[in-house]
Design a protein around this motif. Structure first.
Motif, PDB file in Angstrom:
ATOM      1  N   VAL A  80       0.879  -1.163   0.000  1.00 18.65           N
ATOM      2  CA  VAL A  80       0.000   0.000   0.000  1.00 18.65           C
ATOM      3  C   VAL A  80       0.916   1.213   0.000  1.00 18.65           C
ATOM      4  O   VAL A  80       1.583   1.485   1.005  1.00 18.65           O
ATOM      5  N   GLN A  81       0.994   1.913  -1.135  1.00 16.96           N
ATOM      6  CA  GLN A  81       1.897   3.052  -1.227  1.00 16.96           C
ATOM      7  C   GLN A  81       1.541   4.078  -0.157  1.00 16.96           C
ATOM      8  O   GLN A  81       0.381   4.423   0.010  1.00 16.96           O
ATOM      9  N   GLY A  82       2.550   4.518   0.575  1.00 16.28           N
ATOM     10  CA  GLY A  82       2.358   5.442   1.686  1.00 16.28           C
ATOM     11  C   GLY A  82       2.408   4.735   3.024  1.00 16.28           C
ATOM     12  O   GLY A  82       2.745   5.326   4.034  1.00 16.28           O
ATOM     13  N   ASN A  83       2.057   3.455   3.050  1.00 19.65           N
ATOM     14  CA  ASN A  83       2.134   2.648   4.268  1.00 19.65           C
ATOM     15  C   ASN A  83       3.119   1.510   4.076  1.00 19.65           C
ATOM     16  O   ASN A  83       3.044   0.514   4.778  1.00 19.65           O
ATOM     17  N   ASN A  84       4.032   1.642   3.146  1.00 18.35           N
ATOM     18  CA  ASN A  84       4.932   0.550   2.776  1.00 18.35           C
ATOM     19  C   ASN A  84       6.265   0.620   3.520  1.00 18.35           C
ATOM     20  O   ASN A  84       7.316   0.529   2.938  1.00 18.35           O
TER      21      ASN A  84
END
Length: 143
Positions: A80-84
Motif C-alpha cells: 500500500v503506497q504510503g504505508n509501505n
C-alpha cells in the motif's frame, strides 16, 4: 539499548530503488537476498514470477541501516503506497526482544510471532494499535 532502523516494502522494484539509494548515499549492501533462496514453509510458496524479487536488502547509511524487500504472494504483506514501511528494532538480547514485542503488540495484531528463523535471527512482526508496522530482529549470535 535497542536501535531502530527503517524497513521499506516495494511492489517489485526494490532492487532498482536500493541501487538508486546506494548511488545517492554510497556504500555497499550488507546483504541482498532473493526469494528463490528462501526455503518453502507452511502456508507459503514462492512462485516462479517472484523468485528473482528481493527478499531482503540492507544498506548502511551512517550509523543506521536502510532495509527493504519486495512484497510477494498471498502470504506476504500487501503493498500500500504510503504505508509501505516498518520500524525495525534491533534489541540487545532475547529478554529485551520479548519485552518490546509484547509491549508493542498490546492491542495490536501479531503478523509473525517471535521465533527463530532460517536466516539466523530471533524475529517477529506486528502492527501496533495505532497501525504502525514493527519488526523485532535479534541476531542469533546476540541471543
Amino acid at each position: 539499548m535497542a536501535t531502530i532502523n527503517t524497513y521499506l516494502n516495494f511492489n517489485g522494484n526494490c532492487e532498482a530503488a536500493f541501487n538508486f539509494y546506494k548511488s545517492v548515499f554510497g556504500g555497499e549492501f550488507i546483504f541482498l537476498g532473493r526469494f528463490e533462496e528462501m526455503p518453502e514453509g507452511d502456508g507459503y510458496k514462492v512462485t516462479d514470477s517472484d523468485k528473482n524479487k528481493i527478499m531482503h536488502v540492507s544498506l548502511p547509511i551512517g550509523k543506521t541501516i536502510l532495509m527493504g524487500s519486495d512484497t510477494v504472494g498471498d502470504w506476504g504483506p500487501k503493498f500500500v503506497q504510503g504505508n509501505n514501511f516498518s520500524v525495525s528494532i534491533t534489541p540487545e538480547n532475547t529478554e529485551e526482544a520479548d519485552k518490546l514485542f509484547k509491549g508493542l503488540s498490546a492491542g495490536g495484531h501479531i503478523t509473525m510471532p517471535m521465533e527463530n528463523t532460517f536466516w539466523g535471527s530471533y524475529f517477529g512482526m506486528l502492527t501496533d494499535k495505532f497501525g504502525i508496522n514493527w519488526m523485532v530482529n535479534l541476531e542469533q549470535s546476540q541471543a
